[in-house]
Scaffold this motif. Structure first.
Motif, short mmCIF file in Angstrom:
data_model
loop_
_atom_site.label_atom_id
_atom_site.label_comp_id
_atom_site.label_asym_id
_atom_site.label_seq_id
_atom_site.Cartn_x
_atom_site.Cartn_y
_atom_site.Cartn_z
N GLU A 5 0.83 -1.12 0.07
CA GLU A 5 0.05 0.08 -0.10
C GLU A 5 0.83 1.22 -0.13
OE1 GLU A 5 -3.80 2.28 2.32
OE2 GLU A 5 -2.78 0.55 3.29
N GLN A 48 1.82 1.93 -3.46
CA GLN A 48 0.76 2.56 -4.11
C GLN A 48 0.54 3.95 -3.91
OE1 GLN A 48 -1.33 1.22 -6.44
NE2 GLN A 48 -0.76 -0.96 -6.53
N GLU A 99 -2.42 7.17 -8.51
CA GLU A 99 -3.28 6.50 -7.45
C GLU A 99 -4.60 6.79 -7.78
OE1 GLU A 99 -3.62 5.22 -2.86
OE2 GLU A 99 -2.88 7.13 -3.69
N THR A 116 -0.79 -0.50 -11.76
CA THR A 116 0.17 -1.23 -10.93
C THR A 116 -0.81 -2.02 -10.09
OG1 THR A 116 1.59 0.70 -11.14
CG2 THR A 116 2.22 -1.13 -9.47
#
Length: 285
Positions: free
Chosen positions: A239, A242, A248, A277
């Motif tokens: 996370e 990200q 994002e 991603t």
């Protein structure tokens, strides 16, 4: 190790190497080869492959068209009075929920009423009472008025992906909705989680969570038995990566900003126009 990664995008996170797997938009009923094939090439025994839940759900075709749902009086009340006003202006600030969440609650779009109806019909009042991110239903990576549900049997999916990779690796599917800890017990509002995390707490888990320690993203399923602490560690490394990305898309509002289109204009083509991603490989240095 260093030579092997010379031409592969990666970053260092404490004692770990994080290698992103970049893809196009994984479409409904499409296989997961965009994730699996690079994982086969790059991964080594002992590596972790951490995958976001949404591409799994979309590939399974777990999409719901919310425009086909007519909001009931209960859904309208839960959207406008309960979520927007009571949680956006009173309960949210009192409990100290994220400022971003409060801001989003205060500007809930009209489409949220149909969304609440979906939650009521599919998951019940326990989840619909949650002011946002109900039952892990994702509005941010689906076209138009569609949303994606949580993956079906994420543990089985993780096991199958590991078999396809053909190495002694760990595969884990996660959701960014929080796992909390109180009195050394882990719990989440989400309908599912790995063994050791009490799941399906819905709104009541969310409220209790505000008075507990937020442990980060929730592991939904893993290819191998894993203790909760280890699973949470790798889920949060993924996370953190990200969060470092410029594109994002954690909320429907960020999707609009990244894609530069109105919410009702989001198509599979626009979603496919940017780099995604959906997974990262995590390797100990």
């Amino acid at each position: 190790m260093t030579t092997q990664l010379d031409n592969i995008k990666h970053m260092i996170h404490d004692n770990y190497i994080v290698i992103p797997i970049e893809t196009g938009y994984i479409k409904p009923h499409e296989n997961l080869n965009q994730i699996i094939n690079p994982a086969k090439e790059i991964m080594e025994d002992g590596d972790y492959l951490v995958i976001a839940e949404t591409p799994i759900s979309v590939s399974q075709g777990r999409l719901i068209d919310e425009s086909k749902y007519k909001a009931s009086l209960k859904a309208k009340f839960l959207t406008t009075v309960w979520s927007k006003y009571l949680w956006g202006y009173i309960f949210g600030p009192i409990l100290g929920i994220k400022k971003r969440t409060i801001k989003n609650l205060r500007k809930l779009p009209k489409e949220t009423k149909a969304h609440k109806e979906v939650i009521l019909q599919l998951y019940g009042l326990k989840h619909a009472l949650k002011p946002a991110s109900e039952a892990g239903v994702d509005l941010s990576n689906a076209p138009g008025s569609f949303v994606s549900l949580l993956p079906k049997n994420p543990e089985k999916v993780a096991i199958e992906i590991k078999k396809e990779i053909g190495k002694d690796v760990f595969v884990m599917i996660i959701d960014t909705d929080a796992t909390y800890m109180k009195n050394n017990k882990y719990f989440t509002g989400l309908p599912i989680a790995i063994e050791g995390i009490e799941a399906d707490k819905g709104f009541f888990g969310y409220v209790k969570g505000q008075l507990s320690e937020n442990m980060g993203s929730t592991p939904l399923g893993c290819s191998d038995k894993i203790d909760v602490e280890t699973a949470l560690k790798f889920a949060n490394i993924a996370e953190d990566y990200q969060k470092s990305l410029a594109n994002e898309m954690k909320t429907i509002h960020s999707v609009k900003s990244v894609l530069n289109v109105d919410i009702d204009e989001i198509t599979i083509e626009t979603l496919d126009s940017i780099t995604h991603t959906p997974a990262v490989i995590i390797r100990k240095k």
